[in-house]
Design an enzyme around this catalytic site. Structure first.
Site, PDB file in Angstrom:
ATOM      1  N   CYS A  91      -2.451  -3.799 -16.330  1.00  0.00           N
ATOM      2  CA  CYS A  91      -2.984  -2.747 -15.456  1.00  0.00           C
ATOM      3  C   CYS A  91      -2.355  -2.791 -14.069  1.00  0.00           C
ATOM      4  O   CYS A  91      -2.787  -2.080 -13.165  1.00  0.00           O
ATOM      5  CB  CYS A  91      -4.499  -2.853 -15.341  1.00  0.00           C
ATOM      6  N   ASN A 102       0.543  -7.193 -10.124  1.00  0.00           N
ATOM      7  CA  ASN A 102       0.752  -7.255  -8.674  1.00  0.00           C
ATOM      8  C   ASN A 102       0.434  -8.649  -8.154  1.00  0.00           C
ATOM      9  O   ASN A 102       1.265  -9.303  -7.496  1.00  0.00           O
ATOM     10  CB  ASN A 102      -0.140  -6.238  -7.958  1.00  0.00           C
ATOM     11  N   ASP A 103      -0.773  -9.118  -8.425  1.00  0.00           N
ATOM     12  CA  ASP A 103      -1.163 -10.439  -7.934  1.00  0.00           C
ATOM     13  C   ASP A 103      -0.489 -11.554  -8.723  1.00  0.00           C
ATOM     14  O   ASP A 103      -0.152 -12.601  -8.162  1.00  0.00           O
ATOM     15  CB  ASP A 103      -2.685 -10.609  -7.979  1.00  0.00           C
ATOM     16  N   GLU A 144      -4.335 -12.924 -13.398  1.00  0.00           N
ATOM     17  CA  GLU A 144      -3.638 -12.726 -12.123  1.00  0.00           C
ATOM     18  C   GLU A 144      -3.173 -14.042 -11.528  1.00  0.00           C
ATOM     19  O   GLU A 144      -2.317 -14.070 -10.652  1.00  0.00           O
ATOM     20  CB  GLU A 144      -4.564 -12.049 -11.110  1.00  0.00           C
ATOM     21  N   ARG A 181       2.856  -9.582  -1.047  1.00  0.00           N
ATOM     22  CA  ARG A 181       3.461  -8.306  -1.432  1.00  0.00           C
ATOM     23  C   ARG A 181       3.663  -7.346  -0.285  1.00  0.00           C
ATOM     24  O   ARG A 181       4.286  -6.304  -0.449  1.00  0.00           O
ATOM     25  CB  ARG A 181       2.626  -7.638  -2.526  1.00  0.00           C
ATOM     26  N   HIS A 203       0.833  -1.204   0.000  1.00  0.00           N
ATOM     27  CA  HIS A 203       0.000   0.000   0.000  1.00  0.00           C
ATOM     28  C   HIS A 203       0.869   1.256   0.000  1.00  0.00           C
ATOM     29  O   HIS A 203       0.581   2.234  -0.695  1.00  0.00           O
ATOM     30  CB  HIS A 203      -0.896   0.004   1.242  1.00  0.00           C
TER      31      HIS A 203
END
Length: 560
Positions: free
Chosen positions: A485, A437-438, A414, A448, A186
């Site tokens: 994305c 990310n995933d 993902e 992460r 985050h």
């Protein structure tokens, strides 16, 4: 010789100034502290402080917008948890003071999160921040936050809570360094949204003394302590060159030889549109719809959803708007959705489309609102499902979308299984969008938010690049588009590699768009393909990045 620390550079740019440390310490409530004899009034005081904290977090999120709103709303939900409030009231009735009751009740939650698997254990820092804010209010202590300073400084911390990061003022804080965190934590996401140089997962950050002069390079991850004037000048010049190149970049995304790579924005709602338009977004590549559902007891109604979706679609007449359906579960529980069975590791459990398959009415309501919002706006609406694993998932979602009038349904890649079998999934949907990310997290089995696993959270991992290449090739063979994305798209050097892998569009936080546009404009498609091939042939993320940079010499002037 100046000492240099090395962490993960997560937001490019250079920052130089005296170090100031974030101090989160608040007084611990006395373990024997009781109240004055009126349990009802004391319980009301405790619950009131919880609600004040939730409102403050929500207000901060609304002011910051974008990713910050989503993250801080999730924290506000922690403060408003009805079960937590009930536990606090019970402890007060048994004689505990308000501060002690909150502290003890949240300690129970903390132990539950810490033992619930890596995904939720990584949210302990967010929970600790909420606890500190509530207890500080109850004890009359200053609410934890950013240190005050008349002069710009580099913020150094063990970690930053989302509320801290969202509140950073780039005029005061020129960069930050944390001991914890990861490239897609985050904290890192919010730093990129703010355009603030940042290095996370930096061993030794805890040893940096107050007022030490610090030079932070958010691109390389290097943190120099008491650097000489030449180093400061070189880093500052490189950062200025990047900023100047970004400022000059205009028009649609394309390589130096004219190969189009549309550059889109990741948004959380209509309030993020000004930044997207200001930075030249050609459309929206990821509309996170969770913002509309978080922090509320009931699902948003049809008209409310239509208005929120239509506002974004009308901002891009003739452009593409890719909407992700509700991605609930894991770290984004929704109060109004019936809970399933308890899960030891929610990251590997029922989230995204998996949850919607159990609750199809919720998905149908959202798809119906999207179909209505898309009529007569002039935008090209595409709707995609998160956490798709196999052909059965893709078929189910495509059918649900068609039933409600959605004409262009796609899936997020993902899950490694989806990437490996993308050639079969492509037969049933109109497009792919890779969530790096995933995909990185699941490919490397590394949460992460866990700082110690930073090297596995890097999208430059050759195995992740292999899966991106496989997905893009399958999409091309089927005549489908394949965008990215995830946060990887915001890395200018990696953006060129992704184009070389066959990715057809890139979507990112709005502030990253100009520099990515500038990087693409300095590389020909053949160079991007050569860089992609070299990166995939490498044995480590570091080697992959170095190999790509060597084959993209035009990016050197950007300091990449």
């Amino acid at each position: 010789m100046p000492q240099t620390l090395k962490g993960a550079g997560v937001s490019p740019g250079a920052g130089y100034g005296p170090a100031k440390r974030l101090v989160r310490e608040i007084p611990d409530p006395d373990p024997d502290a009781g109240h004055g004899g009126d349990p009802a009034a004391e319980a009301e005081r405790a619950v009131g402080a919880m609600e004040e904290t939730a409102r403050d977090l929500t207000d901060r999120g609304e002011a910051a917008g974008g990713d910050a709103a989503e993250v801080l709303n999730a924290q506000a939900l922690m403060a408003r948890d009805p079960a937590l409030a009930d536990d606090v009231r019970k402890r007060v009735e048994e004689g505990a003071s308000a501060a002690r009751a909150v502290s003890e009740a949240m300690a129970v939650y903390r132990r539950m999160l810490a033992g619930a698997g890596d995904y939720l254990a990584a949210r302990v820092a967010d929970l600790d921040d909420v606890r500190d804010r509530i207890v500080a209010r109850l004890m009359g202590a200053p609410v934890p936050g950013i240190p005050e300073s008349d002069a710009p400084f580099v913020l150094v911390a063990e970690d930053l809570a989302p509320a801290d990061t969202a509140a950073l003022d780039p005029e005061r804080v020129v960069a930050f360094v944390t001991r914890e965190g990861g490239p897609t934590s985050h904290t890192a996401i919010l730093a990129r949204a703010l355009g603030l140089p940042a290095v996370v997962a930096c061993p030794g950050a805890e040893t940096v003394a107050e007022e030490t002069m610090v030079l932070v390079d958010g691109a390389t991850g290097e943190v120099a302590l008491d650097p000489d004037a030449a180093a400061v000048e070189a880093a500052t010049a490189a950062s200025a060159a990047r900023a100047a190149a970004a400022a000059r970049s205009t028009g649609p995304g394309r390589t130096a030889d004219g190969h189009a790579v549309p550059l889109l924005a990741n948004i959380g709602g209509p309030k993020d549109l000004p930044a997207a338009l200001e930075n030249g977004a050609e459309g929206v590549g990821l509309y996170r719809t969770e913002f509309l559902f978080l922090d509320r007891a009931d699902a948003p109604g049809h008209d409310e959803q239509v208005a929120a979706y239509r506002a974004v679609l009308e901002a891009f007449p003739g452009g593409r708007v890719v909407v992700r359906t509700l991605d609930a579960g894991a770290d984004k529980p929704l109060e109004f959705l019936p809970a399933g069975e308890p899960e030891p590791n929610p990251a590997l459990g029922e989230r995204g489309l998996r949850m919607m398959r159990r609750l199809p009415r919720t998905l149908d309501a959202q798809l119906s609102a999207l179909a209505e919002a898309g009529r007569d706006t002039g935008a090209y609406l595409q709707v995609m499902a998160p956490m798709v694993t196999d052909v059965a998932d893709a078929e189910w979602f495509a059918a649900a979308a068609a039933k409600t009038g959605i004409q262009h349904a796609g899936v997020m890649i993902e899950v490694p299984a989806a990437a490996l079998r993308a050639r079969h999934i492509a037969d049933h949907v109109d497009f792919f969008s890779i969530g790096t990310n995933d995909l990185t997290q699941y490919t490397c089995a590394a949460d992460r938010e866990t700082a110690g696993l930073g090297r596995f959270q890097d999208p430059w991992q050759p195995a992740v690049l292999d899966l991106v290449a496989a997905s893009a090739a399958s999409a091309a063979d089927a005549g489908r588009s394949c965008g990215v994305c995830g946060e990887a798209a915001a890395d200018p050097l990696l953006a060129c590699v992704l184009a070389g892998l066959g990715v057809t569009s890139l979507s990112m936080g709005a502030p990253a768009l100009p520099l990515v546009r500038a990087a693409l404009a300095r590389a020909e498609l053949a160079q991007c393909r050569a860089a992609a091939e070299a990166a995939r042939a490498a044995r480590s993320p570091e080697a992959a990045r170095a190999a790509a940079a060597e084959r993209l010499p035009g990016l050197a002037e950007l300091g990449l």
